[in-house]
Design an enzyme around this catalytic site. Structure first.
Site: not given
Ligand code: F6P
Length: 356
Positions: A23, A84, A115, A138-140, A142, A175, A182-184, A235, A287-289
């Protein structure tokens, strides 16, 4: 004709490849620029491999010059593209990687990835002896063996900004706002974004949650006169097995596939049912990426890029550039891919202080 010394210099030039795989994340262009600029300082060459490992399988490469990397520092995404594709998916892809390595005269390869990408890098180095250096991204956040990955700080900034903005509608309409991030399989983005944005509940994969407890916290807030709440959910956050309100089929749909996402919508529905408070969901998604990396991510990516190239010069194959405390150092790829870097318990406990 080149005179003797210049000729010798030309043939002694190191030619290193760089690829970005998995990603995309903010800071990839900063790291490419840093590698190129550090190599050029020694009059060496960098070849950009297009679209992750795919470029090495298909022979899609471009020389990277000073001009290629001018102005890219603040840009999101990656000028090299990504994919990928796993180079070890068949003996044929691996063969083609080796053939193209020879064809383009590579002395080394810098692999920028998470990873999955770094695991492939380790296998190719260990089992096939191609000289490789890794850089974690990675944004995650991890990846093990480094305190932080670049991309993470920018993603946390996006989540924080979103949570700040969502407070407006949450407060005005009384509300509950559920924000899916995200974050896997880890809760780093949720916990940092939740703490920074002042979330009232943060749900992470490392701590399976009980819906009854979440509703209790939200009802308690309402009773105390705080009729709005923000719930940040990672997520891959999932219910505690004692209280699996998702049921078998829904649970299968949400968690048993590669692409995560959807827990926020289900959770918002359940929260509305059990609290009676109007509840809405916002899924932040890609948007987070995207977008420009924060200064922290630019500096981290730049330092890792310079270090990785210096590791090429020092022939530290099978190692990854990493952040340890305030210093950039190296760690074996073996250590980096040995397990996921799960959310630090201390961080979770800090987030928990502010629940309810
Ligand atoms: O690893 C980065 C990430 O954005 C995760 O947070 C998310 O689960 C995944 O990639 C989404 O992957 P893809 O770009 O294949 O939809």
């Amino acid at each position: 004709m080149l005179d003797g010394d210049v000729f010798l210099l030309a043939i002694m030039k190191k030619r290193t490849g760089i690829l970005t795989a998995g990603g995309d994340c903010p800071g990839l262009n900063a790291v490419i620029r840093a590698v190129v600029r550090r190599a050029l300082a020694d009059n060496n060459e960098i070849l950009g491999i297009k679209n992750g490992w795919r470029g090495l399988v298909e022979g899609d490469v471009v020389p990277l010059t000073r001009a290629s990397v001018t102005g890219i520092l603040p840009r999101g995404g990656t000028i090299l593209g990504t994919s990928r594709l796993n180079p070890l998916e068949s003996t044929e892809t691996l063969e083609r990687v080796k053939q193209n390595w020879e064809k383009y005269g590579l002395n080394a390869l810098i692999v920028v990835g998470g990873d999955g990408t770094l695991s492939a890098a380790l296998d190719i180095w260990r089992d096939h002896k191609l000289p490789i250096i890794g850089i974690p991204k990675t944004i995650d956040n991890d990846v093990r063996g480094t305190d932080f990955t670049f991309g993470f700080d920018t993603a946390v900034g996006v989540v924080t900004d979103a949570v700040d903005r969502l407070h407006s509608t949450a407060e005005s309409h009384h509300r509950v706002m559920v924000v899916e991030v995200m974050g896997r399989h880890t809760g780093w983005i949720a916990a940092f974004g939740g703490i920074a944005g002042g979330a009232d509940v943060v749900l992470v994969p490392e701590h399976p949650f009980k819906l009854s407890r979440v509703c209790e916290l939200l009802r308690h807030r309402e009773e105390q006169g705080r009729a709005f709440s923000i719930v940040v959910v990672a997520e891959d956050a999932h219910p505690h097995p004692d209280e699996d309100f998702l049921g078998g089929e829904l649970s299968e749909q949400l968690f048993r596939h590669d692409r995560l996402g959807g827990i926020g919508t289900v959770l918002a529905h359940e929260i509305e049912q059990c609290t009676g408070i109007e509840t809405r969901v916002t899924k932040l998604g890609y948007v987070q990426r995207g977008g420009s990396p924060t200064p922290f991510d630019r500096v981290l990516a730049t330092r890792l890029g310079v270090k990785a190239y210096e590791m090429v010069l020092a022939e530290q194959w099978g190692q990854m550039a990493a952040l340890h405390g305030n210093k950039i150092s190296s760690v074996s790829l073996e250590e980096a891919v040995s397990d996921l870097n799960r959310l630090d318990e201390e961080i979770y406990r800090v987030a928990e202080v502010f629940f309810g």
